[in-house]
Scaffold this motif. Structure first.
Motif, PDB file in Angstrom:
ATOM      1  N   ARG A  59     -60.345   0.879  38.466  1.00 29.78           N
ATOM      2  CA  ARG A  59     -59.757   1.852  37.548  1.00 29.78           C
ATOM      3  C   ARG A  59     -58.838   2.812  38.301  1.00 29.78           C
ATOM      4  NH1 ARG A  59     -62.998   5.594  33.262  1.00 29.78           N
ATOM      5  NH2 ARG A  59     -63.138   3.526  32.299  1.00 29.78           N
ATOM      6  N   LEU A  60     -57.662   3.049  37.711  1.00 27.45           N
ATOM      7  CA  LEU A  60     -56.708   4.040  38.189  1.00 27.45           C
ATOM      8  C   LEU A  60     -56.496   5.045  37.069  1.00 27.45           C
ATOM      9  CD1 LEU A  60     -54.677   4.846  40.459  1.00 27.45           C
ATOM     10  CD2 LEU A  60     -52.976   3.468  39.236  1.00 27.45           C
ATOM     11  N   GLY A  61     -56.689   6.337  37.359  1.00 24.48           N
ATOM     12  CA  GLY A  61     -56.624   7.319  36.298  1.00 24.48           C
ATOM     13  C   GLY A  61     -55.928   8.608  36.692  1.00 24.48           C
ATOM     14  N   HIS A  62     -55.458   9.336  35.676  1.00 17.60           N
ATOM     15  CA  HIS A  62     -54.842  10.646  35.872  1.00 17.60           C
ATOM     16  C   HIS A  62     -55.194  11.532  34.683  1.00 17.60           C
ATOM     17  CE1 HIS A  62     -51.925  13.766  36.917  1.00 17.60           C
ATOM     18  NE2 HIS A  62     -51.575  13.777  35.635  1.00 17.60           N
ATOM     19  N   THR A  63     -55.527  12.798  34.971  1.00 14.93           N
ATOM     20  CA  THR A  63     -55.788  13.795  33.941  1.00 14.93           C
ATOM     21  C   THR A  63     -55.127  15.099  34.352  1.00 14.93           C
ATOM     22  OG1 THR A  63     -57.918  12.803  33.333  1.00 14.93           O
ATOM     23  CG2 THR A  63     -57.556  15.099  32.693  1.00 14.93           C
ATOM     24  N   TYR A  91     -55.770  15.764  38.203  1.00 14.37           N
ATOM     25  CA  TYR A  91     -56.863  14.974  38.768  1.00 14.37           C
ATOM     26  C   TYR A  91     -56.428  13.514  38.818  1.00 14.37           C
ATOM     27  CZ  TYR A  91     -59.643  19.098  37.498  1.00 14.37           C
ATOM     28  OH  TYR A  91     -60.128  20.382  37.369  1.00 14.37           O
ATOM     29  N   ASP A  92     -56.299  12.968  40.014  1.00 21.93           N
ATOM     30  CA  ASP A  92     -55.949  11.561  40.205  1.00 21.93           C
ATOM     31  C   ASP A  92     -57.117  10.837  40.863  1.00 21.93           C
ATOM     32  OD1 ASP A  92     -53.003  11.545  39.446  1.00 21.93           O
ATOM     33  OD2 ASP A  92     -53.015  13.091  40.994  1.00 21.93           O
ATOM     34  N   SER A  93     -57.359   9.604  40.456  1.00 20.85           N
ATOM     35  CA  SER A  93     -58.520   8.893  41.000  1.00 20.85           C
ATOM     36  C   SER A  93     -58.296   7.393  41.021  1.00 20.85           C
ATOM     37  CB  SER A  93     -59.776   9.206  40.176  1.00 20.85           C
ATOM     38  OG  SER A  93     -59.640   8.730  38.848  1.00 20.85           O
ATOM     39  N   LEU A  94     -58.995   6.751  41.948  1.00 20.28           N
ATOM     40  CA  LEU A  94     -59.047   5.298  42.051  1.00 20.28           C
ATOM     41  C   LEU A  94     -60.489   4.910  42.281  1.00 20.28           C
ATOM     42  CD1 LEU A  94     -57.739   2.470  42.406  1.00 20.28           C
ATOM     43  CD2 LEU A  94     -57.529   3.005  44.839  1.00 20.28           C
ATOM     44  N   GLY A  95     -61.001   4.006  41.449  1.00 13.77           N
ATOM     45  CA  GLY A  95     -62.388   3.578  41.583  1.00 13.77           C
ATOM     46  C   GLY A  95     -62.518   2.073  41.575  1.00 13.77           C
ATOM     47  N   PHE A 115     -62.782  10.839  35.924  1.00 16.05           N
ATOM     48  CA  PHE A 115     -62.986   9.848  36.972  1.00 16.05           C
ATOM     49  C   PHE A 115     -63.807   8.693  36.412  1.00 16.05           C
ATOM     50  CE2 PHE A 115     -63.232  13.802  39.874  1.00 16.05           C
ATOM     51  CZ  PHE A 115     -61.851  13.897  39.924  1.00 16.05           C
ATOM     52  N   MET A 116     -63.783   7.576  37.085  1.00 20.14           N
ATOM     53  CA  MET A 116     -64.565   6.417  36.702  1.00 20.14           C
ATOM     54  C   MET A 116     -66.051   6.783  36.637  1.00 20.14           C
ATOM     55  SD  MET A 116     -64.319   2.746  38.595  1.00 20.14           S
ATOM     56  CE  MET A 116     -64.685   1.208  37.780  1.00 20.14           C
ATOM     57  N   LEU A 117     -66.741   6.390  35.582  1.00 19.28           N
ATOM     58  CA  LEU A 117     -68.163   6.631  35.330  1.00 19.28           C
ATOM     59  C   LEU A 117     -68.479   8.070  34.958  1.00 19.28           C
ATOM     60  CD1 LEU A 117     -69.831   4.580  38.254  1.00 19.28           C
ATOM     61  CD2 LEU A 117     -68.992   3.769  36.037  1.00 19.28           C
ATOM     62  N   SER A 118     -67.470   8.954  34.875  1.00 16.98           N
ATOM     63  CA  SER A 118     -67.780  10.360  34.611  1.00 16.98           C
ATOM     64  C   SER A 118     -68.289  10.593  33.193  1.00 16.98           C
ATOM     65  CB  SER A 118     -66.544  11.236  34.865  1.00 16.98           C
ATOM     66  OG  SER A 118     -65.463  10.885  34.013  1.00 16.98           O
ATOM     67  N   ASN A 150     -60.602  10.515  45.017  1.00 12.79           N
ATOM     68  CA  ASN A 150     -59.851  11.333  44.068  1.00 12.79           C
ATOM     69  C   ASN A 150     -59.042  12.382  44.807  1.00 12.79           C
ATOM     70  OD1 ASN A 150     -61.152  13.992  44.282  1.00 12.79           O
ATOM     71  ND2 ASN A 150     -62.918  13.090  43.248  1.00 12.79           N
ATOM     72  N   ARG A 151     -58.083  12.941  44.102  1.00 12.66           N
ATOM     73  CA  ARG A 151     -57.245  14.021  44.603  1.00 12.66           C
ATOM     74  C   ARG A 151     -57.086  15.043  43.482  1.00 12.66           C
ATOM     75  NH1 ARG A 151     -55.390  16.972  48.896  1.00 12.66           N
ATOM     76  NH2 ARG A 151     -53.292  17.787  48.529  1.00 12.66           N
ATOM     77  N   ILE A 152     -57.358  16.324  43.774  1.00 12.73           N
ATOM     78  CA  ILE A 152     -57.219  17.402  42.795  1.00 12.73           C
ATOM     79  C   ILE A 152     -56.144  18.356  43.299  1.00 12.73           C
ATOM     80  CG2 ILE A 152     -58.352  19.269  41.553  1.00 12.73           C
ATOM     81  CD1 ILE A 152     -61.008  17.857  42.008  1.00 12.73           C
ATOM     82  N   HIS A 153     -55.112  18.555  42.488  1.00 18.14           N
ATOM     83  CA  HIS A 153     -54.017  19.462  42.830  1.00 18.14           C
ATOM     84  C   HIS A 153     -53.982  20.606  41.832  1.00 18.14           C
ATOM     85  CE1 HIS A 153     -50.116  21.079  43.890  1.00 18.14           C
ATOM     86  NE2 HIS A 153     -49.704  20.887  42.643  1.00 18.14           N
ATOM     87  N   ASN A 154     -53.983  21.840  42.323  1.00 23.92           N
ATOM     88  CA  ASN A 154     -53.988  23.035  41.484  1.00 23.92           C
ATOM     89  C   ASN A 154     -52.702  23.824  41.677  1.00 23.92           C
ATOM     90  OD1 ASN A 154     -56.944  22.813  40.692  1.00 23.92           O
ATOM     91  ND2 ASN A 154     -57.136  22.986  42.910  1.00 23.92           N
TER      92      ASN A 154
END
Length: 396
Positions: free
Chosen positions: A218-222, A256-260, A129-132, A275-279
């Motif tokens: 920031r738009l991110g995916h992990t 892990y998807d996020s927008l900051g 995530f942003m700033l993590s 953020n959104r966490i999918h398992n």
């Protein structure tokens, strides 16, 4: 007048080659930097242990403790040339084994092919995530700790692999992208004396930043694929996976998807993220989280307030599922359920060069079954807690 350091700029300064930041024509090859936090905190509730994230095996309750927020880090940068350097960082913090043993969190080689392209290889800080990647550096952050509802599920601080970053001019701002891949290198606590081996779990992802004036987006995916089984059988004391094999985590992916968004203009600072966490495994509920922080600098003081929230999605079980199997699944999922929100207020006092003192109060309102982000909850837990915190942050 002293001013708080923007966390993005501080993290960039730690990672940049020494020669970039120096004014000398021939800067020293070796540079030593460091950071730390002396933190004290307590809550008003003995029915749940408060932790800053799930990498910590035990939480604090009604007694003042320095364990969850205190950190000491030292970093060495060695410059081989104008474009190549080595970075080594060691950090001591409260970790999965209930100790403070130092660990190597960064150990990479960086090469800048040009001002636009750079490559790092080795042990690198995670950026789910942003700033993590700077969340352990208290001085780089406005608050005592990053919002627990948002960053608390992250047990990954670094990975072994590589990342490739590119930057280009776009309109009036800069567009920056990064791709990374590698393997996790840590363990996560499950219960006192019991941990989950995350080492070797495959990890990849990336993010795109756009910086323009006071704005950064920031738009991110992990994604991560777990290489070892979570020791749920040992935790429960029964053959959980034999009764409900869909609870297995080994070989499954989590996403892990996020927008900051960060805005900083003059004395005003605003941060907002979701953020959104999918398992894939049924052992953990899917969740979403978000937070908003606002601050305004008044001389050397920066008062701030914020709101964070998280909620997970209960799993729907088929009506025809055997009762014993359904009971086991519900038991396992009860430890991954979250449904809570926190309001926090505090102030940061930059009273001397490279020194900041912070005071913060967090008030959490949650459901009694919101247990995921806490440790050792009891039957008396009602989902409500107030946390009082003090922290002295420094860099050298």
């Amino acid at each position: 007048m002293l001013q708080p350091v923007h966390p993005l700029l501080f993290a960039l300064a730690l990672a940049l080659p020494i020669g970039v930041a120096a004014e000398d024509k021939d800067p020293p090859r070796l540079g030593i930097k460091g950071f730390g936090t002396l933190g004290l905190a307590r809550s008003d509730d003995s029915d749940a242990g408060f932790v800053r994230d799930l990498s910590q095996p035990r939480g604090l309750t009604t007694h003042w403790s320095g364990k969850i927020d205190s950190v000491l880090g030292v970093q060495a940068n060695y410059r081989f040339g104008e474009r190549t350097e080595a970075v080594l960082q060691a950090v001591s913090r409260y970790r999965y084994d209930n100790g403070f043993g130092p660990e190597i969190t960064w150990a990479f080689l960086r090469h800048d092919f040009s001002p636009e392209w750079s490559l790092r290889a080795g042990r690198i800080g995670t950026e789910f995530f942003m700033l993590s990647d700077s969340r352990l550096v208290g001085y780089a952050n406005l608050t005592v700790r990053p919002p627990v509802e948002f960053y608390g599920p992250l047990v990954f601080s670094y990975f072994d692999g590589l990342d490739l970053a590119a930057t280009t001019q776009l309109g009036s701002g800069l567009l920056r992208g990064k791709l990374f891949a590698g393997h996790a290198a840590e363990r996560a606590p499950v219960a006192p004396g019991l941990s989950w081996n995350l080492q070797g779990s495959r990890m990849f992802g990336g993010h795109v930043d756009y910086l323009s004036g006071p704005w950064q987006v920031r738009l991110g995916h992990t994604a991560i694929r777990f290489s070892h089984e979570m020791p749920i059988n040992e935790f429960a004391g029964i053959d959980v996976l034999g009764l409900a094999p869909q609870l297995a985590a080994q070989g499954t992916w989590s996403h892990y998807d996020s927008l900051g968004v960060v805005y900083e203009q003059g004395a005003l600072q605003i941060q907002g993220m979701v953020n959104r966490i999918h398992n894939e495994t049924d052992q953990y509920e899917d969740s979403w989280a978000g937070y908003l922080i606002g601050a305004y600098r008044l001389g050397n003081f920066t008062p701030y307030t914020g709101y964070s929230q998280t909620r997970s999605s209960p799993l729907s079980l088929p009506a025809e599922m055997p009762a014993a199997q359904a009971a086991v699944i519900r038991y396992a999922l009860s430890y991954s359920h979250s449904d809570q929100r926190t309001i926090f207020v505090g102030t940061r006092w930059d009273f001397a060069q490279n020194l900041a003192l912070k005071a913060q109060v967090d008030r959490t309102h949650g459901q009694p079954d919101s247990r995921f982000l806490f440790r050792e909850t009891t039957s008396g837990w009602d989902g409500r807690m107030t946390v009082f915190s003090l922290a002295l942050d420094f860099v050298f």
